[in-house]
Write a protein that holds these residues in place. Sequence first.
Motif, PDB file in Angstrom:
ATOM      1  N   CYS A  55     -43.505 -18.620 -35.384  1.00  0.00           N
ATOM      2  CA  CYS A  55     -43.787 -19.236 -34.089  1.00  0.00           C
ATOM      3  C   CYS A  55     -45.250 -19.610 -33.944  1.00  0.00           C
ATOM      4  O   CYS A  55     -45.592 -20.598 -33.295  1.00  0.00           O
ATOM      5  N   ALA A 104     -44.019 -23.055 -33.050  1.00  0.00           N
ATOM      6  CA  ALA A 104     -43.401 -23.011 -31.722  1.00  0.00           C
ATOM      7  C   ALA A 104     -43.749 -24.229 -30.874  1.00  0.00           C
ATOM      8  O   ALA A 104     -42.976 -24.627 -30.011  1.00  0.00           O
ATOM      9  N   LEU A 144     -41.386 -17.889 -24.630  1.00  0.00           N
ATOM     10  CA  LEU A 144     -42.459 -18.152 -25.586  1.00  0.00           C
ATOM     11  C   LEU A 144     -43.644 -18.751 -24.845  1.00  0.00           C
ATOM     12  O   LEU A 144     -43.486 -19.605 -23.978  1.00  0.00           O
TER      13      LEU A 144
END
Length: 475
Positions: free
Chosen positions: A291, A295, A369
């Motif tokens: 990530c 991400a 996130l």
Amino acid sequence: MKKIIVTLFSVMMIFLSACGSTAEVSETAPTTEKSSSVKETKSDKNLYKGAGLVIAVTAPEVRNGGKGESWMPQFFQDSITGNLAKYSKMTVLDRANEDLTKAEQELGETGFYTEENAVQLGQMTNAQYAVFGSITALSSSYELNFRAIDITTNEIKAAYNDRAGSKEIEDGTSIRAIITELLDGLGIGLSEKEKAQLAKTDKKSLNATKSLAKGAAAEKADNLIEALAFYAEAQENGATKKEASAGINSILGTNGTVSGNAIANLKAQAEYEKQQEAKWKKIRTDFYNYCYANAFIIVYDFSQVESKLDSSGDSISLSIMPGIKIIPNRKALFVAKKIHDEWDKIKSNPQNANRLWVRRMGDCVPNTLSSSVYQLKIGLFDETGYCITEKRVPDDAWGLEQRDISIDNLKSQKMYFNDEPFKKCYIGGISLSKIPDDGELLVKPIELTSYGGGKLKVELPIMSIDEYTEWAKDL
């Protein structure tokens, strides 16, 4: 007598009328051409398609290759298998065939067949034909060798040998050339419609096959998050969905227990739990590393540049629009959701209520996130590539910031793009003496840093609006 004459006259008139009609039909060109066209269409349907034959498609061997080529054998095998099945009536044995899998295990430790063991392959699979291949990595290209062999006579029915770059392999150009050669050599006739169809590339199907192969290679190399990301892409296509889903389940699927409650099974239970804890710790660590680099995506659009003469009269300022934006990567969100949902199943399983390793893990991944605040360094370049000046943008109080993104309700990549506004960029104080009198000036990105100028350990993807549009069109 009069009645007889009238009757004969009537018969003659009918005969002459019929002759006239016949002449008219035979002289009508459009009717003749239409009939010919119908015959051609029917002949297409009667083309030889290899009905009754069994052909085994083996995975090609990679020579001089490394990790970057580990996905190619499955990609070529699946692509060749799919096309032979599509354009012929042969029975095509693929990776899922039990006889072919068994033969692979018994005939070679490497998992690759060679023409030397073609007879054994035929005996074990009941195949009359087999496709063998090799991919040899060269300095800047690949040498591709593929052959279709009649196992009963050891006769080479078709052979393909050529060099190709990575682009030709990735975009399906090499696959189309190999399939054409194999079909021609095997005497499989194609209709004009099929030839036109083969000449085109079904990009969605091709990309799904490629993602499935890359996912399997990543899983074999124990790169579990990378494998999940590729499987996620392959899962979007109907042809590869089932196998991609099985790949995801093979990585994440577990309930944290083994069957049985006997004392003799306690040691096995303890060993299993150690393995599960080690696996999920690795998944968590690899996920955060993935990530960190995947991400979010930085997209820039510098299509409009407005210049303004500064009050000093010896410098100018540039306003660059629409500017830049930071966008969530749906692929990363998909992987996060898969991990999060599977971990919830493990935690909610009553049998795991007192498992120490489950409690120690806590939440494997968050359900949202979030990223840091970024700045993008951009530069003004002349047509020779010389950087006239550079600046970090945007320079407002908030920088380039992405709000927290929930993984609970996945959106399309297009919606994520539309949700985020562009931030206009500005470069001021450019001395007129540095600007050439003629020639094109370009604004381009240089590097991405954390807010305040700190250099990032891992660079996030930076794409132009055109690159992003191409990348995201199927997501």
